[in-house]
Motif scaffolding. Structure first.
Motif, mmCIF file in Angstrom:
data_model
loop_
_atom_site.group_PDB
_atom_site.id
_atom_site.type_symbol
_atom_site.label_atom_id
_atom_site.label_comp_id
_atom_site.label_asym_id
_atom_site.label_seq_id
_atom_site.Cartn_x
_atom_site.Cartn_y
_atom_site.Cartn_z
ATOM 1 N N SER A 90 0.828 -1.207 0.000
ATOM 2 C CA SER A 90 0.000 0.000 0.000
ATOM 3 C C SER A 90 0.863 1.258 0.000
ATOM 4 O O SER A 90 0.626 2.196 -0.776
ATOM 5 C CB SER A 90 -0.918 -0.016 1.224
ATOM 6 O OG SER A 90 -1.671 1.161 1.278
ATOM 7 N N SER A 112 2.555 1.718 -3.368
ATOM 8 C CA SER A 112 1.588 2.186 -4.357
ATOM 9 C C SER A 112 1.334 3.681 -4.194
ATOM 10 O O SER A 112 1.295 4.434 -5.181
ATOM 11 C CB SER A 112 0.288 1.397 -4.212
ATOM 12 O OG SER A 112 -0.677 1.881 -5.111
ATOM 13 N N ARG A 167 4.335 5.614 -5.462
ATOM 14 C CA ARG A 167 4.373 5.683 -6.930
ATOM 15 C C ARG A 167 3.352 6.695 -7.458
ATOM 16 O O ARG A 167 3.617 7.387 -8.441
ATOM 17 C CB ARG A 167 4.145 4.303 -7.531
ATOM 18 C CG ARG A 167 5.362 3.423 -7.424
ATOM 19 C CD ARG A 167 5.315 2.210 -8.335
ATOM 20 N NE ARG A 167 6.576 1.526 -8.259
ATOM 21 C CZ ARG A 167 6.904 0.643 -7.320
ATOM 22 N NH1 ARG A 167 6.047 0.318 -6.379
ATOM 23 N NH2 ARG A 167 8.092 0.075 -7.323
#
Length: 172
Positions: free
Chosen positions: A120, A123, A126
């Motif tokens: 998580s 992500s 990113r």
């Protein structure tokens, strides 16, 4: 695994072949592969990017030492890299980021809940990198992507988590 006998390494000086070519051909029986990410644009865009095998080793300790030797050859001008050690089946055993001629090993997640939290966070990082790139903050975007890669490097295969953690304790 630390006490496995060291098998004979190929002698690249006598053959004149590139080490990566010899590694792929001669050492398929060695259980640990030191790898780095493939950065070829075509492979990345097609989804066919596979890790580039730098060398193979008989033991995890040898692979860790090989990563350090490889990191010593990386110049400070080069972008930071993630080096990963994979087993025969391509499972992540251990990974680390190159840093000033050394390797900063990433401590493996301890369980599935921690792995979910790391996924998580990577992500979200990113997503921040994509926003930074849209704002033309390319240096920040590159640092954020690298941070996300370091987080991903903690996602050691469940089979290897305890063993990798112990290897890092012994190496320290």
């Amino acid at each position: 695994m630390f006490d496995l006998p060291l098998q004979t390494q190929p002698e690249t000086q006598k053959t004149g072949l590139p080490p990566s070519f010899l590694t792929v051909l001669a050492d398929q029986d060695l259980p640990f592969a030191l790898t780095t990410a493939c950065h070829a644009p075509a492979a990345l865009m097609s989804g066919q990017a596979h890790p580039k095998v730098l060398e193979r080793f008989a033991t995890l300790a040898d692979a860790m030492q090989g990563a350090i030797v490889h990191a010593e050859d990386i110049t400070p001008e080069d972008a930071p890299r993630i080096l990963a050690i994979l087993d025969r089946e391509g499972r992540l055993v251990l990974a680390g980021a190159t840093n000033d001629g050394g390797v900063a090993w990433c401590h493996p997640v301890s369980d599935a809940a921690e792995a979910r939290a790391v996924v998580s966070e990577a992500s979200q990082t990113r997503a921040q990198a994509m926003r930074a790139a849209e704002w033309h903050e390319h240096s920040l975007a590159r640092r954020l992507r690298h941070h996300a890669d370091v987080l991903d490097a903690r996602l050691v295969d469940p089979l290897w988590r305890v063993f990798a953690s112990r290897a890092l304790q012994i190496a320290a």
